[in-house]
Design a protein around this motif. Sequence first.
Motif, mmCIF file in Angstrom:
data_model
loop_
_atom_site.group_PDB
_atom_site.id
_atom_site.type_symbol
_atom_site.label_atom_id
_atom_site.label_comp_id
_atom_site.label_asym_id
_atom_site.label_seq_id
_atom_site.Cartn_x
_atom_site.Cartn_y
_atom_site.Cartn_z
ATOM 1 N N MET A 30 77.924 105.509 90.955
ATOM 2 C CA MET A 30 78.343 106.880 91.245
ATOM 3 C C MET A 30 79.077 106.834 92.574
ATOM 4 O O MET A 30 79.061 105.811 93.267
ATOM 5 C CB MET A 30 77.156 107.832 91.332
ATOM 6 N N ILE A 31 79.691 107.954 92.971
ATOM 7 C CA ILE A 31 80.415 107.995 94.234
ATOM 8 C C ILE A 31 80.022 109.243 95.017
ATOM 9 O O ILE A 31 80.202 110.366 94.541
ATOM 10 C CB ILE A 31 81.946 107.979 94.010
ATOM 11 N N CYS A 32 79.450 109.054 96.179
ATOM 12 C CA CYS A 32 79.219 110.088 97.193
ATOM 13 C C CYS A 32 78.642 111.384 96.614
ATOM 14 O O CYS A 32 77.489 111.452 96.265
ATOM 15 C CB CYS A 32 80.525 110.327 97.957
ATOM 16 N N GLN A 33 79.447 112.430 96.511
ATOM 17 C CA GLN A 33 78.992 113.752 96.070
ATOM 18 C C GLN A 33 78.323 113.714 94.701
ATOM 19 O O GLN A 33 77.494 114.569 94.393
ATOM 20 C CB GLN A 33 80.197 114.714 96.047
ATOM 21 N N ASP A 34 78.629 112.714 93.901
ATOM 22 C CA ASP A 34 78.003 112.608 92.577
ATOM 23 C C ASP A 34 76.491 112.589 92.661
ATOM 24 O O ASP A 34 75.801 113.102 91.773
ATOM 25 C CB ASP A 34 78.460 111.325 91.865
ATOM 26 N N ASP A 35 75.936 111.971 93.714
ATOM 27 C CA ASP A 35 74.473 111.851 93.765
ATOM 28 C C ASP A 35 73.807 113.104 94.329
ATOM 29 O O ASP A 35 72.586 113.142 94.491
ATOM 30 C CB ASP A 35 74.041 110.590 94.528
ATOM 31 N N ASN A 36 74.594 114.146 94.599
ATOM 32 C CA ASN A 36 74.016 115.436 94.967
ATOM 33 C C ASN A 36 73.733 116.304 93.742
ATOM 34 O O ASN A 36 73.230 117.422 93.880
ATOM 35 C CB ASN A 36 74.936 116.191 95.923
ATOM 36 N N PHE A 37 74.085 115.792 92.574
ATOM 37 C CA PHE A 37 73.835 116.497 91.325
ATOM 38 C C PHE A 37 73.147 115.531 90.366
ATOM 39 O O PHE A 37 73.343 114.327 90.432
ATOM 40 C CB PHE A 37 75.151 117.039 90.744
ATOM 41 N N THR A 38 72.353 116.071 89.471
ATOM 42 C CA THR A 38 71.418 115.215 88.747
ATOM 43 C C THR A 38 71.922 114.749 87.388
ATOM 44 O O THR A 38 71.277 113.904 86.762
ATOM 45 C CB THR A 38 70.089 115.962 88.544
ATOM 46 N N ASP A 39 73.046 115.268 86.921
ATOM 47 C CA ASP A 39 73.455 114.941 85.559
ATOM 48 C C ASP A 39 73.734 113.447 85.380
ATOM 49 O O ASP A 39 73.271 112.828 84.416
ATOM 50 C CB ASP A 39 74.676 115.768 85.148
ATOM 51 N N LEU A 40 74.491 112.863 86.309
ATOM 52 C CA LEU A 40 74.832 111.446 86.183
ATOM 53 C C LEU A 40 73.605 110.567 86.407
ATOM 54 O O LEU A 40 73.359 109.614 85.659
ATOM 55 C CB LEU A 40 75.928 111.082 87.178
ATOM 56 N N ALA A 41 72.822 110.883 87.430
ATOM 57 C CA ALA A 41 71.634 110.075 87.733
ATOM 58 C C ALA A 41 70.661 110.088 86.560
ATOM 59 O O ALA A 41 70.070 109.059 86.214
ATOM 60 C CB ALA A 41 70.956 110.590 88.996
ATOM 61 N N ARG A 42 70.497 111.247 85.926
ATOM 62 C CA ARG A 42 69.599 111.308 84.771
ATOM 63 C C ARG A 42 70.140 110.488 83.612
ATOM 64 O O ARG A 42 69.375 109.900 82.840
ATOM 65 C CB ARG A 42 69.394 112.762 84.352
ATOM 66 N N GLY A 43 71.467 110.451 83.472
ATOM 67 C CA GLY A 43 72.059 109.621 82.437
ATOM 68 C C GLY A 43 71.732 108.155 82.650
ATOM 69 O O GLY A 43 71.356 107.437 81.703
ATOM 70 N N TYR A 44 71.843 107.698 83.893
ATOM 71 C CA TYR A 44 71.464 106.309 84.192
ATOM 72 C C TYR A 44 69.968 106.094 83.998
ATOM 73 O O TYR A 44 69.528 105.047 83.534
ATOM 74 C CB TYR A 44 71.868 105.957 85.621
ATOM 75 N N GLY A 45 69.168 107.097 84.363
ATOM 76 C CA GLY A 45 67.728 106.967 84.178
ATOM 77 C C GLY A 45 67.360 106.839 82.716
ATOM 78 O O GLY A 45 66.536 105.999 82.342
ATOM 79 N N ARG A 46 67.960 107.666 81.866
ATOM 80 C CA ARG A 46 67.674 107.588 80.427
ATOM 81 C C ARG A 46 68.093 106.242 79.855
ATOM 82 O O ARG A 46 67.494 105.753 78.899
ATOM 83 C CB ARG A 46 68.385 108.724 79.694
ATOM 84 N N ALA A 47 69.138 105.649 80.442
ATOM 85 C CA ALA A 47 69.612 104.344 79.964
ATOM 86 C C ALA A 47 68.798 103.190 80.526
ATOM 87 O O ALA A 47 69.035 102.034 80.172
ATOM 88 C CB ALA A 47 71.086 104.165 80.335
#
Length: 364
Positions: free
Chosen positions: A325-342
Motif C-alpha cells: 500500500m502507499i501512505c494514505q492507503d493505510d488510513n483506510f481499512t478496505d485495502l488492509a482487510r483485503g490483504y488480511g483476508r488473503a
Amino acid sequence: MPHIAALATGLLLFAADHPLRLWWLQLVAFLPFWWALAHRNQAGQHAWPLGTLLGLGYVAPMVAAAGTSPPILVAALANLVQWSITALLAARALRRGPVLGPLAAAAVVTLVEVAVWYGVPMFGTAQCFVRPLSAAPGMVAFVAFTGVAGLVFVLTVTQALLVSAWRSERRAPPLAIAGLVVAATTFASWLRWTRPLGPTTTVATVGWYGEWDRFFSGFDGIATEAKARGATLLVTPETGISTGHEPRERSLGRLGGIARTNAFTLAAGVWHGSTNDNRIWFFGPDGALRGEYTKTHLIPWLEDYVAGDGTLFHGAIGDTSLGGMICQDDNFTDLARGYGRAGTRLVAVPTNDWPAIRAFHLEN
C-alpha cells in the motif's frame, strides 16, 4: 462543573496523544465526560455544548502541535462537530437505564466516529482518538477481530458502565457487564497476540537523501549494504524514483538490475509520470518486475493526480506472502482487510510524511 468535566476529557485525550504520549490516560479519559452527560440529563439541560468543549480541549492543542495545513484544519473542524453531535445523541442514549444506557451511548460514540472517517476523509482512522493505544499492541490486539471501531466501543463503554455503577443504586449489573467486556477483550487480545507468526524476514528501508534526479547516485551503495546486513526485502520511499526524469523502461532496467545484483526483493516507490499516478514496483531477486500497485486513497487538496482502483498486489518472498500500500492507503481499512483476508503476512508501505504528522501516521 459539567463544563469543566467535559473540557477535562478533551485535555486528557490530548495528553494521551503527541507530544506527551501518556497513552494510558485514555483508560480514564471518558469518566468525566460520562459524568457530565449524566448530570446534564438529570438537570434537563442541553448536552451538545459539553461535546463542543470536549472537542476544543482535544483539538486546540492538537492543532498547535500538528500545524495548520488545510487537511489538518478540516479534520479539526470535523472533530468539533463530531463531539457536539456525539454529546447530543449519547446523552439521550444514557436515559435507557444503568446498563442499556451506557451500551447505547458507547455505540453512538463509535458510529459517529466511523462516520467521520469516511464522511470527512482527511486522514481516516489516523484521526481516531484511540490511535495512541498502538503503544500497547498486546493490550489492543483484539482489533484484529473488531477493527478500530471495536476499540472505540470497548474503551468508551467500560468507562460509561463504571460511571453508571457509581451513580446507580444497583451497582452490580453495570459492573458485571463492564467485567464481561474487559474479560472478553482480554481473552481476544491474548488469543491474537500469542498466535504463531511464521518465518521472519529481514527488511531494509531507505529514506530520502536527495531529489529525484539524484536518488540513484547513492542507491547502489545502499542496496549493497542492505544485502550485506541480510535483507531479503528493500523498500524505498513513496515516489522515491520518478519516471518523469527518465523513460519507464530505463528505470525498470536500473531497478531490476539492483534487485538482481543483490538477489533480494525490491519494493520501489515510483512517481509514474506517463500516467500521472503513484506506484510501487515490485522486483524479484531475479530482477524481473513481479507486479505493480497504484495508490488508491489520495489526501484531499494535497494530492491531485490519478488514483488507483484498489487492485491489490500479491507476491511472495520465499514462503512469506507480500503485499503493498502507499501512505494514505493505510488510513483506510478496505485495502488492509483485503490483504488480511488473503493471509498476507508482510505489507510494504512507502510513505511521504511531513514532520508534524509522521508520528501520528506511524502509530495508525
